[in-house]
Design a protein around this motif. Structure first.
Motif, short mmCIF file in Angstrom:
data_model
loop_
_atom_site.label_atom_id
_atom_site.label_comp_id
_atom_site.label_asym_id
_atom_site.label_seq_id
_atom_site.Cartn_x
_atom_site.Cartn_y
_atom_site.Cartn_z
N VAL A 233 0.84 -1.20 0.00
CA VAL A 233 0.00 0.00 0.00
C VAL A 233 0.88 1.25 0.00
N GLU A 234 1.92 1.25 0.82
CA GLU A 234 2.81 2.41 0.89
C GLU A 234 3.56 2.60 -0.43
N TYR A 235 3.92 1.52 -1.09
CA TYR A 235 4.58 1.60 -2.40
C TYR A 235 3.66 2.26 -3.42
N VAL A 236 2.42 1.80 -3.49
CA VAL A 236 1.45 2.36 -4.44
C VAL A 236 1.19 3.83 -4.11
N GLN A 237 1.17 4.15 -2.83
CA GLN A 237 0.94 5.53 -2.42
C GLN A 237 2.21 6.39 -2.50
N GLN A 238 3.30 5.77 -2.87
CA GLN A 238 4.60 6.43 -3.07
C GLN A 238 5.10 7.15 -1.82
N HIS A 239 5.06 6.44 -0.67
CA HIS A 239 5.59 7.00 0.56
C HIS A 239 7.09 7.27 0.39
N GLU A 240 7.52 8.40 0.87
CA GLU A 240 8.91 8.83 0.69
C GLU A 240 9.92 7.85 1.27
N GLY A 241 9.59 7.19 2.36
CA GLY A 241 10.52 6.26 2.99
C GLY A 241 10.88 5.06 2.12
N LEU A 242 10.05 4.76 1.15
CA LEU A 242 10.32 3.62 0.27
C LEU A 242 11.04 4.01 -1.01
N SER A 243 11.14 5.30 -1.30
CA SER A 243 11.70 5.74 -2.57
C SER A 243 13.12 5.25 -2.85
N PRO A 244 13.96 4.99 -1.84
CA PRO A 244 15.29 4.46 -2.17
C PRO A 244 15.25 3.02 -2.72
N PHE A 245 14.11 2.37 -2.60
CA PHE A 245 14.03 0.95 -2.95
C PHE A 245 13.42 0.67 -4.32
N TYR A 246 13.02 1.71 -5.03
CA TYR A 246 12.50 1.49 -6.37
C TYR A 246 12.91 2.66 -7.26
N GLN A 247 12.97 2.38 -8.55
CA GLN A 247 13.43 3.38 -9.50
C GLN A 247 12.28 4.08 -10.21
N HIS A 248 11.20 3.37 -10.47
CA HIS A 248 10.10 3.91 -11.27
C HIS A 248 8.82 3.98 -10.42
N SER A 249 8.10 5.06 -10.59
CA SER A 249 6.87 5.25 -9.81
C SER A 249 5.74 4.37 -10.32
N VAL A 250 4.71 4.26 -9.50
CA VAL A 250 3.52 3.50 -9.86
C VAL A 250 2.59 4.44 -10.62
N SER A 251 2.82 4.53 -11.91
CA SER A 251 2.02 5.39 -12.78
C SER A 251 2.25 4.94 -14.21
N ILE A 252 1.47 5.44 -15.11
CA ILE A 252 1.66 5.13 -16.53
C ILE A 252 3.05 5.58 -16.96
N GLU A 253 3.45 6.77 -16.53
CA GLU A 253 4.77 7.28 -16.88
C GLU A 253 5.87 6.39 -16.30
N GLY A 254 5.67 5.92 -15.08
CA GLY A 254 6.66 5.04 -14.45
C GLY A 254 6.78 3.72 -15.18
#
Length: 89
Positions: A21-42
């Motif tokens: 849930v936090e990954y889909v909501q793009q919580h800042e604390g998880l940002s070091p662990f993924y490169q592309h966001s959960v979006s069409i652009e990502g």
């Protein structure tokens, strides 16, 4: 007949873990662990990045053919094996 739909937030489903849930909501604390966001652009960026990687398709194909040499593969299995050589697989 017109289709009706409603939006159901991921966190209200109770189906996903807290981290999902936090990954889909793009919580800042998880940002070091993924490169592309959960979006069409990502997703588009991830596809483009993946297309830039070196693939060893021929080597994979050759090894799988060698390993399956003693087996009787179905037409579907042979087609799937051949598909490994395609850049879109």
């Amino acid at each position: 007949m017109e289709a009706q739909y409603s939006y159901l937030p991921i966190e209200s489903t109770g189906f996903f873990s807290k981290i999902a849930v936090e990954y889909v909501q793009q919580h800042e604390g998880l940002s070091p662990f993924y490169q592309h966001s959960v979006s069409i652009e990502g997703i588009q960026a991830a596809i483009q990045a993946r297309q830039q990687t070196i693939n060893h398709r021929q080597l994979l194909y050759d090894v799988l053919v060698e390993q399956s040499a003693g087996l009787s593969l179905t037409t579907l299995q042979q087609n799937n094996l051949q598909a490994i050589l395609s850049e879109n697989t």
